[in-house]
Structure formats: structure tokens, C-alpha cells
Design an enzyme around this catalytic site. Structure first.
Site, mmCIF file in Angstrom:
data_model
loop_
_atom_site.group_PDB
_atom_site.id
_atom_site.type_symbol
_atom_site.label_atom_id
_atom_site.label_comp_id
_atom_site.label_asym_id
_atom_site.label_seq_id
_atom_site.Cartn_x
_atom_site.Cartn_y
_atom_site.Cartn_z
ATOM 1 N N ARG A 86 57.530 -52.116 -63.826
ATOM 2 C CA ARG A 86 58.392 -51.678 -64.922
ATOM 3 C C ARG A 86 59.819 -52.130 -64.636
ATOM 4 N NH1 ARG A 86 59.558 -47.071 -64.689
ATOM 5 N NH2 ARG A 86 58.376 -46.263 -62.924
ATOM 6 N N TYR A 216 53.306 -57.027 -67.978
ATOM 7 C CA TYR A 216 52.940 -56.025 -66.977
ATOM 8 C C TYR A 216 52.645 -54.670 -67.647
ATOM 9 C CZ TYR A 216 53.213 -52.326 -63.666
ATOM 10 O OH TYR A 216 52.898 -51.189 -62.978
ATOM 11 N N LYS A 225 53.743 -45.170 -70.953
ATOM 12 C CA LYS A 225 55.101 -44.715 -70.669
ATOM 13 C C LYS A 225 55.924 -44.655 -71.955
ATOM 14 C CE LYS A 225 54.150 -44.464 -66.356
ATOM 15 N NZ LYS A 225 53.927 -43.143 -65.774
ATOM 16 N N HIS A 245 55.518 -36.112 -67.159
ATOM 17 C CA HIS A 245 54.957 -37.093 -66.220
ATOM 18 C C HIS A 245 54.208 -36.323 -65.132
ATOM 19 C CE1 HIS A 245 55.942 -40.789 -63.434
ATOM 20 N NE2 HIS A 245 54.734 -40.870 -63.941
ATOM 21 N N SER A 267 56.858 -42.097 -59.675
ATOM 22 C CA SER A 267 55.847 -43.150 -59.629
ATOM 23 C C SER A 267 55.472 -43.497 -58.191
ATOM 24 C CB SER A 267 56.394 -44.406 -60.311
ATOM 25 O OG SER A 267 56.827 -44.075 -61.601
ATOM 26 N N CYS A 269 53.857 -41.918 -55.837
ATOM 27 C CA CYS A 269 54.002 -40.903 -54.784
ATOM 28 C C CYS A 269 52.674 -40.183 -54.554
ATOM 29 C CB CYS A 269 55.059 -39.874 -55.164
ATOM 30 S SG CYS A 269 56.727 -40.426 -54.886
ATOM 31 N N ASP A 294 48.377 -38.773 -64.679
ATOM 32 C CA ASP A 294 49.739 -39.297 -64.859
ATOM 33 C C ASP A 294 50.564 -38.554 -65.904
ATOM 34 O OD1 ASP A 294 51.706 -41.233 -64.122
ATOM 35 O OD2 ASP A 294 51.302 -42.361 -65.947
ATOM 36 N N ARG A 385 47.487 -53.042 -59.525
ATOM 37 C CA ARG A 385 46.957 -51.873 -60.249
ATOM 38 C C ARG A 385 45.476 -51.999 -60.570
ATOM 39 N NH1 ARG A 385 50.701 -47.616 -61.848
ATOM 40 N NH2 ARG A 385 52.655 -48.307 -60.948
HETATM 41 C C1 OXD Z 1 54.440 -45.206 -63.184
HETATM 42 C C2 OXD Z 1 53.025 -45.423 -63.534
HETATM 43 O O1 OXD Z 1 55.187 -46.183 -62.956
HETATM 44 O O2 OXD Z 1 52.316 -44.418 -63.695
HETATM 45 O O3 OXD Z 1 54.845 -44.036 -63.119
HETATM 46 O O4 OXD Z 1 52.605 -46.581 -63.689
HETATM 47 MN MN MN Z 2 53.405 -42.603 -63.744
#
Ligand code: OXD
Ligand code: MN
Length: 601
Positions: A86, A216, A225, A245, A267, A269, A294, A385
């Protein structure tokens, strides 16, 4: 401009499911006139359509077929190396005034931005197929569910949207024919994937998203998002619900008592790992199930918060995923998975750093270059991913389709902090909990471009995702609190605290069940805790640490409050609030003063 997405020509019966809603038809016509595609492909979400698009994507090298025996029905996609995460610096909230976007968002004036984007989109799909992807976010029968349409010239986007959302006819049925019905307009074009012509723009008042110049996922799967969080949070405030989130998990005790927990982490974590946690042997009989990994959409019913996962799949970070760290994720991505930017082995299997077993002697790295274990480069991009249907998850919660959602007993905030922040503590009440969320911070990761490992404040893990003024967002949390007669308890966790030797103090992964168990004990008014300046802290004997190989000193360090570190932390809270330029509600300023006072008691 080189055509990086040549048109495809479907046979009769594929790509012709036109919606009947006139507003949608008018909008598609307008975008078609602007982008001038070779043809329009109307997606219906069918298996036949999927087979056709997959075959065409293979022909155009958008996808590489993986070994059918090792990872059945799975594919690899490589994004442009300049386009792997991102990009927050080109992500904009386009509200009439800058104040509405607030101090944490890039703002851009709507009319100027539309003009700029329309110039970029003019003729952008020449020689390409324009796909129209109808989708819903949320279970089919939920009052929270939203309809979206994404126009895109990327086959990878269409195939990913099919995994990540409930896509196709289901959305046309839900929308119906009312030209005034609410639905999200998303326009995406790869253009020429040039970082200088890359913009992800949100127009909350128009329920519109325009994303150009990227391929991406986080920038282009507009459902995620962009709609479910940025536009979603804006709509949620207006309509009195919450778009967060957060993962959502279920925890069931051996006696069959079940609680649901929502948890916000920045993100990369470990949200997906936490959402799919497998309790260690000591917790025999306990079960953790995944509702979402998420995003949580939550509304108030009977004075309680109920949550649904608006998504239909997981778009998770691959490196580090193994049978040790996350067996449920490994089982989920063993088949029917779309990988992006992982390494390809000689036998067409996938590989990444942290996967079980020895590295392959040779592979093709995420850029398409030869790779050996001696190579200096990583084989898989750190933000590579998987996109996999949630149905693949062996621990999927049976109520994931429940329209009314699941009742939330606890909300957990967390971040990646090497120091200062204890393993777990509980807020004194809802507004104190908002303070914990508002001041949470984390060391940055590869999920977004920019420096990795820098501590940044990330309120409720929504810093890159809140679609309006963060001060109003805090106020919205407070307003929600006033309407809750039975609010979830709020906690803060930190799995990442390090000892003097620089090593993690806490084993993490499945062992996080021990923390979750204390959270549940607190929800059931059973767990012990000591009052500390930061909140209710468990003492070592309040946590079930049986059969865990951890020494007393590590436990004391994990649960300790170091006053010197906290003086620095408190100063950073103030600096952060000050940096927001006066938008922080009085109540949160008061919370900060009370926290300072508790340290001085
Ligand atoms: C983020 C994702 O960047 O979930 O938070 O991809
Ligand atoms: Mn996320």
C-alpha cells in the site's frame, strides 16, 4: 503506452450478465466512454467465468499455474517490483474541506481530483477489457451488508475479488432496480503501473473510489481497505455503526461457554495468526474459531456490539507462515489459493522465508530471477500475500454467515512494541479504552511502503484507514459507548516486548491463548487483576502459565511498568495529541491527564 492488459474475448454466455439497475448502467457507460476499452465484461461470479478468466490469465502470464499435486487449483502472480505494498503517500480522502479529512489523511479537493483522475483515465483501457465486478460486503442477509461495483482492467483483480468478496449475481440481486439505492462505485485501472501516476482516491460523499497506476492488492481490491474501511468508516459514522480494522474470533471453553473478541492490530502484526490461533495442549478442550482476520463491521443491538466480517477471504502476509506459526493458515493455503510475490520452486511449488523445512536449493524469486539460499535478496517479498477463501479455514466459525453478527465480549488493541507496553492490561472503562486505542503505537512493517521498524502512533490501527477526521472518529467511539448498556471490555496487548538480551520475552502464537484466557476470565468477572496507573494488570498468578517454559524474571518483565519508559511514553502521547492540531476530544485529553496523575500518585 504499452498494453500490459490485452483484451480478452469471451464466448457467448460468459461476461454478459448486465445488471438491470439503471444507475449502474449509466455509470458503467460513463466510465466506458472515458476509458475507451476494447470491450466490457460483466462478471457474474460463476464457475465457468472463473475457468475462462483463469485460462486467459495463464495465456497472458498474469498467472503461473502451481503444481497441481502440491498446491491444487492454485496460482502465482507477480506484481511489478515497483508496486508491492500500500502507498499511503498517494492515498487521498477527497472531502469538500480539508478539515473533514482531518490531520491524519492526505486531502485533495474533489473537483480538481476528479479532473486529474479523469485525465489519467482518458483512453486508459484502449485495447483492454473493462471488467465490471459486482460484489457485496457482509453476509447476504445482514442489515450491515453493502453493495459495491468495481470496474477494473486487471484480470488479477477480478480473480482476487472473487476470493475476497461475495461476487457476482448475489450483488445484482441485493441491489435490485432502485436507481437511488446505496452502492459503492469503484474504478481501477492499472494505467502503466508507474509510481508517478499512482493515486488511490476516496470520495466519501459520493461513495466513490478511484485507484490508478497500481496492481497491488491493498491498493486495488477496492472492497477491502478502500470500501470496507475508508468509505466504510465514513458511512458508519453517518449511519451509527462502526467499521474497524479488527479480526473477530470466537473462544469456546470446554464447558461450551462461548465469547467473541474483536482485536485491532496494525498491518502485519499477526492478526491472521491470532484469528486462527490453536490453543496449546494445556488448554485441551478450548476452541478458537475465526469469524474474520482483518475487518469488523459492528452495530449495536440490545445495548451490545454485534460484529460481522464483511469479507469472504483472507489476504494475508505469507512470509513467516508455517505449521509452527499458523497451522490453520497453512491448511487454508494448501489449495485454491492465489499467491502474489512468493518464490517459485523448480517443481512449481511455492516457497517463502519462514516456511517449514529446508529452503529449496534453487528457486525463482518474487521478481522472476534465479535464487539460491546463498542469494542476498529475499526469495519472497516481505509483503508477499495469499488470497484464499475463508471456507478453506478449518477453524472457520459456524456463525460467520449470521446476518445479525456475533456479540462482542471484548475488544483488544495491540501493537508491536519492543519495550514499555506490558503483555496485557485492561482499561478501567469504555472511554479509558478509547484512550488506549487512540494512543496505541507500533513498529512499522513491510505492509506499507516506507521505513520499517519505526514506532508510529496508529489509533485503533486505523491511521491509514480512517476515512474522515480522526477527532470525529474518537468522538464517534464515545457516542457509541453512550449507546452501549453492555459494552465490551477493552484490553491492550503486546506480544513483542523484548528482554535485555534483545530477544522476545513472550513465545506468542498459540501461547497467546493464555492471554486470551485471562481476557475471557475478566469478561466473566472471574480473573484477578491489580490496579496499575495504566489499567488493570494481571499479576503472574492471574495468568495460566502452567506447562509453559518461561522463567519468573521474564514474566515479571512482561508484566512490568517501567516508570522511566512510561514518562517517555506519556510525553509521546502528548506530542501525538498535539500533532493532531486540536481535534482530540476534551475527554481524551482528560484521560491523558488522569493517566499522568496516576503515575504521580
Ligand atoms: C493491511 C492488510 O495492510 O490487511 O492492513 O493488507
Ligand atoms: Mn489489514
Amino acid at each position: 503506452m504499452e498494453n500490459i492488459a490485452p483484451a480478452i474475448f469471451p464466448p457467448n454466455g460468459i461476461g454478459d450478465t448486465k445488471p438491470t439497475n439503471q444507475a449502474v448502467l449509466d455509470w458503467v457507460h460513463e466510465i466506458g466512454k472515458l476509458t475507451k476499452p476494447e470491450n466490457i465484461f460483466w462478471c457474474d461470479g460463476s464457475e465457468r467465468e472463473n475457468e475462462f478468466l483463469t485460462a486467459e490469465s495463464l495465456k497472458q502470464n498474469v498467472l503461473i499455474k502451481l503444481n497441481e499435486k502440491k498446491v491444487p487449483c492454485s496460482y502465482l502472480h507477480r506484481s511489478n517490483p515497483n508496486d508491492v505494498a500500500r502507498v499511503e503517500k498517494v492515498t487521498f480522502i477527497c472531502t469538500p474541506t480539508k478539515e473533514e479529512a482531518g490531520p491524519t489523511n492526505n486531502w485533495s479537493e474533489p473537483a480538481d481530483t476528479y479532473s486529474k483522475l479523469y485525465r489519467l483515465l482518458n483512453g486508459a483501457m484502449r485495447g483492454r477489457t473493462m471488467f465490471v465486478v459486482p460484489y457485496i460486503m457482509g453476509p447476504p442477509d445482514s442489515p450491515l451488508t453493502k453493495v459495491g461495483f468495481e470496474i477494473t482492467d486487471s484480470k488479477y483483480v477480478v480473480l482476487s475479488m472473487r476470493i475476497m468478496t461475495r461476487m457476482g449475481k448475489i450483488a445484482l440481486n441485493r441491489l435490485g432496480n432502485d436507481p437511488k439505492a446505496e452502492w459503492n462505485r469503484g474504478v481501477h485501472s492499472l494505467l502503466d503501473v508507474d509510481p508517478d501516476r499512482r493515486f488511490i482516491c476516496h470520495f466519501p460523499k459520493d461513495n466513490t473510489i478511484i485507484s490508478v497506476g497500481s496492481g497491488y492488492g491493498g491498493n486495488v481490491l477496492l472492497s477491502k481497505k478502500c470500501l470496507a474501511l475508508r468509505i466504510g468508516s465514513y458511512l458508519a459514522r453517518k449511519q451509527g455503526w462502526m467499521a474497524e480494522h479488527m479480526l473477530i474470533l470466537g473462544v469456546e471453553s470446554p464447558e461450551g461457554r462461548k465469547h467473541y473478541v474483536a482485536a485491532a492490530f496494525p498491518s502485519a502484526c499477526g492478526k491472521t495468526n491470532f484469528a486462527m490461533l490453536i490453543p496449546p495442549a494445556h488448554f485441551n478442550g478450548w476452541k478458537v474459531t475465526t469469524v474474520g482476520d482483518d475487518i469488523a463491521w459492528m452495530e449495536i443491538r440490545d445495548g451490545r456490539l454485534f460484529a460481522v466480517n464483511p469479507e469472504n477471504g483472507y489476504f494475508g502476509v505469507v512470509p513467516g507462515t508455517s505449521y509452527k506459526s499458523n497451522p490453520n493458515a497453512m491448511k487454508s493455503i494448501e489449495h485454491d489459493t492465489l499467491y502474489t510475490n512468493v518464490a517459485l520452486t523448480n517443481d512449481a511449488d511455492v516457497w517463502w522465508e519462514g516456511k517449514d523445512g529446508a529452503p529449496p536449493k534453487h528457486a525463482i524469486d518474487w521478481r522472476g530471477n534465479d535464487w539460491t539460499p546463498e542469494s542476498k535478496e529475499k526469495a519472497a517479498h516481505p509483503n508477499s500475500r495469499f488470497a484464499t477463501p475463508m471456507r478453506n479455514n478449518p477453524a472457520l466459525d459456524p456463525d460467520v454467515e449470521r446476518g445479525e453478527g456475533v456479540p462482542i465480549s471484548a475488544i483488544i488493541f495491540g501493537g508491536r512494541r519492543s519495550d514499555t507496553v506490558p503483555l496485557v492490561y485492561e482499561a478501567f472503562d469504555w472511554n479509558h479504552g478509547i484512550y488506549l486505542g487512540a494512543t496505541m503505537a507500533s513498529e512499522t512493517t513491510a505492509a506499507a511502503t516506507g521505513a520499517v521498524g519505526r514506532v508510529r502512533r496508529d489509533p485503533m490501527a486505523m491511521l491509514p484507514f480512517c476515512g474522515y477526521n480522526i477527532g470525529d472518529y474518537f468522538r464517534h467511539w464515545m457516542d457509541i459507548g453512550k449507546r452501549l448498556t453492555n459494552p465490551p471490555l477493552i484490553f491492550n496487548v503486546n506480544w513483542f516486548r523484548k528482554g535485555e538480551n534483545g530477544k522476545f520475552l513472550w513465545p506468542g502464537f498459540g501461547e497467546n491463548m493464555r492471554v486470551l484466557k485471562w481476557v475471557i476470565d475478566r469478561c466473566e468477572r472471574r480473573g484477578g487483576a491489580l490496579k496499575s496507573p495504566v489499567g488493570w494488570l494481571p499479576s503472574p498468578h492471574d495468568l495460566d502459565l502452567e506447562e509453559l517454559d518461561i522463567d519468573h524474571k521474564s514474566v515479571a518483565d512482561l508484566l512490568g511498568i517501567d516508570h522511566e519508559e512510561w514518562q517517555k511514553e506519556l510525553a509521546e502521547h502528548k506530542t501525538f495529541f498535539d500533532s493532531l492540531g486540536g481535534v482530540v476530544p476534551e475527554e481524551l485529553q482528560k484521560q491523558r491527564e488522569q493517566l499522568v496523575a496516576r503515575f504521580n500518585e
